[in-house]
Scaffold this motif. Structure first.
Motif, PDB file in Angstrom:
ATOM      1  N   GLU A 155      -9.362 -26.793   4.866  1.00  0.00           N
ATOM      2  CA  GLU A 155      -8.244 -26.697   5.817  1.00  0.00           C
ATOM      3  C   GLU A 155      -6.878 -26.675   5.125  1.00  0.00           C
ATOM      4  O   GLU A 155      -5.868 -26.434   5.777  1.00  0.00           O
ATOM      5  CB  GLU A 155      -8.317 -27.814   6.865  1.00  0.00           C
ATOM      6  N   HIS A 156      -6.839 -26.926   3.799  1.00  0.00           N
ATOM      7  CA  HIS A 156      -5.546 -26.951   3.110  1.00  0.00           C
ATOM      8  C   HIS A 156      -5.393 -25.872   2.051  1.00  0.00           C
ATOM      9  O   HIS A 156      -4.447 -25.899   1.271  1.00  0.00           O
ATOM     10  CB  HIS A 156      -5.318 -28.327   2.473  1.00  0.00           C
ATOM     11  N   LEU A 157      -6.303 -24.916   2.041  1.00  0.00           N
ATOM     12  CA  LEU A 157      -6.262 -23.907   0.979  1.00  0.00           C
ATOM     13  C   LEU A 157      -4.952 -23.121   0.964  1.00  0.00           C
ATOM     14  O   LEU A 157      -4.471 -22.724  -0.090  1.00  0.00           O
ATOM     15  CB  LEU A 157      -7.449 -22.939   1.110  1.00  0.00           C
ATOM     16  N   GLU A 158      -4.352 -22.923   2.160  1.00  0.00           N
ATOM     17  CA  GLU A 158      -3.124 -22.113   2.203  1.00  0.00           C
ATOM     18  C   GLU A 158      -1.979 -22.814   1.476  1.00  0.00           C
ATOM     19  O   GLU A 158      -1.015 -22.176   1.065  1.00  0.00           O
ATOM     20  CB  GLU A 158      -2.761 -21.730   3.649  1.00  0.00           C
ATOM     21  N   ARG A 159      -2.083 -24.129   1.289  1.00  0.00           N
ATOM     22  CA  ARG A 159      -1.021 -24.847   0.568  1.00  0.00           C
ATOM     23  C   ARG A 159      -0.920 -24.402  -0.892  1.00  0.00           C
ATOM     24  O   ARG A 159       0.121 -24.598  -1.524  1.00  0.00           O
ATOM     25  CB  ARG A 159      -1.295 -26.358   0.614  1.00  0.00           C
ATOM     26  N   ASN A 160      -2.003 -23.835  -1.421  1.00  0.00           N
ATOM     27  CA  ASN A 160      -1.952 -23.337  -2.797  1.00  0.00           C
ATOM     28  C   ASN A 160      -0.898 -22.248  -2.960  1.00  0.00           C
ATOM     29  O   ASN A 160      -0.447 -21.973  -4.058  1.00  0.00           O
ATOM     30  CB  ASN A 160      -3.324 -22.783  -3.214  1.00  0.00           C
ATOM     31  N   TRP A 161      -0.508 -21.616  -1.836  1.00  0.00           N
ATOM     32  CA  TRP A 161       0.460 -20.510  -1.892  1.00  0.00           C
ATOM     33  C   TRP A 161       1.889 -20.981  -1.668  1.00  0.00           C
ATOM     34  O   TRP A 161       2.831 -20.204  -1.813  1.00  0.00           O
ATOM     35  CB  TRP A 161       0.090 -19.441  -0.851  1.00  0.00           C
TER      36      TRP A 161
END
Ligand SMILES: [Zn+2]
Length: 465
Positions: A37-43
């Motif tokens: 659920e937090h993968l987009e934070r990598n961007w």
């Protein structure tokens, strides 16, 4: 002086803390988010331009602590990166592996989305490439434990033993601003006290601020002395049933510890003789780092190596390298142990072995490390009767076991014991690197027992030091 929590805030991955004071800008860790659920934070970009960051201090080589470093470099960071010698060695393996996995994942995802005629929530390209990793590696400087390294602006950092994995460190950051000085301790991942290869975590008596992990803040591991007995029991039961013992492993430390314990059981005749397969080229490379980085090892293990005890070898251990060899394991008859990555069953060869054995009651799946929320490993460990594997639902009929004592993280009791060494309460204690309920439970325990001021920060929260 201020500190911003850029990850591992009410979650276990994405460790990254931004410090700013006296014109000096630092990051402690630069980790990748791995929870789905937090993968987009990598961007998400850092709060300041990467070019303006002076240095990155790495606590250890796990992907959730160093995995975004090449992206920071790709975005313009040109400062220093400091880490212990073993972390430098291991980070090279981890980052190259990560770049390769991302290239494969991005290609796979782009193809699937094209087929399904849709777009994902973030770009279908790797966060960084192998070329970015090659530009990153020369920036990493090895610094020994226990020596203060000046960082400019009256700041200095010292690396101390963390007892988590080879080369892991707690980082002590000392900053003097006029007549104000601050001593901040970043615990990194805190290990357990009695581990075969690494030295125990450093203890401290004073600090102004402490940033401490809380992975197992609401749980205890049980007696450490029983690891060998538990492991022997699982092996004997699975061998008697004629099944395979499948162990999802983390390539760094957990794999080596298992080899160490298997070796002791084999040499003392406490388990039946059966083949043990290490099906992870990465883990095999990490074994080589353990052989090279002698200085990072515990003195007791060094003494035994020097007395002629082989390190990370025993009769019956087979290292599997090629994909063909790995696939050939499927056709092997009779009991065997198969250790394969990834440790939370999210990718890699372990998924193929699970596909082979998950519905066989004579087989056992043994968990030896942390299983994050949402991962296949967590679903199996939580006792789901059916899980999705390679796109289809599969019944879990194999036995599921866990040896908590093998964990690389201190439990609630050990974390509290580490805090009790401080002679005075810090101004602030921040609990990070734990799922919300775990961090909140530990915070309450600390308030009750030690009467300290404890904060469980939110993602991107900023605090004054
Ligand atoms: Zn770690």
């Amino acid at each position: 002086m201020k500190l911003q929590f850029l990850g591992a805030a009410r979650e276990v991955t994405g460790s990254q803390y931004y410090f700013e004071g006296n014109g000096t800008r630092l990051l402690v860790d630069c980790g990748m988010f791995q929870e789905r659920e937090h993968l987009e934070r990598n961007w998400n970009p850092p709060p300041v331009r990467p070019r303006e960051i002076d240095a990155v201090l790495l606590t250890h080589a796990h992907l959730d602590h160093c995995g975004l470093l090449p992206r920071l470099v790709a975005e313009g960071f040109r400062g220093r990166v400091l880490a212990t010698p073993a972390t430098v060695d291991l980070a090279r393996l981890v980052l190259c592996d990560s770049a390769q996995i991302q290239a494969e994942d991005a290609a796979f995802k782009a193809k699937r989305h094209r087929r399904e005629g849709r777009r994902g929530p973030y770009p279908e390209k790797p966060l960084y490439t192998l070329a970015d990793v090659q530009r990153t590696l020369p920036l990493i400087e090895a610094v020994p434990y226990g020596r203060a390294v000046p960082l400019g602006g009256g700041a200095g950092a010292t690396f101390h033993q963390a007892g988590h994995i080879l080369g892991s460190a707690m980082i002590e950051l000392a900053v003097a601003l006029g007549d104000v000085s601050r001593r901040v301790i970043f615990s990194g991942d805190v290990g357990q006290p009695h581990k075969p290869f690494v030295r125990p975590p450093q203890q401290f008596t004073d600090a102004d601020q402490i940033v401490m992990e809380s992975t197992y803040g609401d749980r205890t591991h049980g007696n450490h002395d029983t690891i060998e007995r538990q492991l022997a029991d699982v092996i004997r039961q699975t061998a008697a049933a004629g099944g395979k013992l499948v162990i999802p492993i983390f390539a760094i430390e957990r794999a080596q510890e298992l080899i160490y314990y298997f070796g002791r059981l084999v040499r003392t005749g406490r388990i039946p003789s059966l083949p043990v397969f290490l099906d992870s080229p990465m883990a095999a490379e990490v074994n080589e780092v353990f052989r090279r980085q002698r200085d990072a090892l515990d003195p007791e293990v060094l003494r035994r190596i020097d007395a002629g005890e082989p390190l990370l070898e025993f009769p019956g251990l087979v290292t599997v390298r090629s994909v063909e060899q790995s696939k050939a394991l499927n056709h092997r008859k009779g009991p065997a142990v198969i250790m394969a990555t990834s440790g939370m069953c999210t990718a890699g060869r372990i998924k193929h072995h699970l596909a082979q054995y998950i519905d066989r009651p004579e087989c056992t799946i043994l968990f030896v490390g942390y299983q994050a929320r949402g991962t296949l490993g967590r679903q199996i460990l939580d006792g789901r009767r059916e899980v999705r594997l390679h796109g289809r639902m599969r019944l879990v009929r194999a036995r599921v076991e866990q040896i908590a004592g093998l964990s690389g993280h201190a439990d609630r009791e050990s974390l509290l014991a580490w805090l009790r060494h401080f002679a005075h309460p810090p101004r602030q204690l921040f609990l990070t690197h734990g799922e919300e309920q775990s961090a909140l439970a530990l915070a309450e325990e600390i308030r009750q027992e030690l009467h300290w001021t404890v904060t469980v920060p939110e993602y991107r929260q900023v605090v004054e030091l």
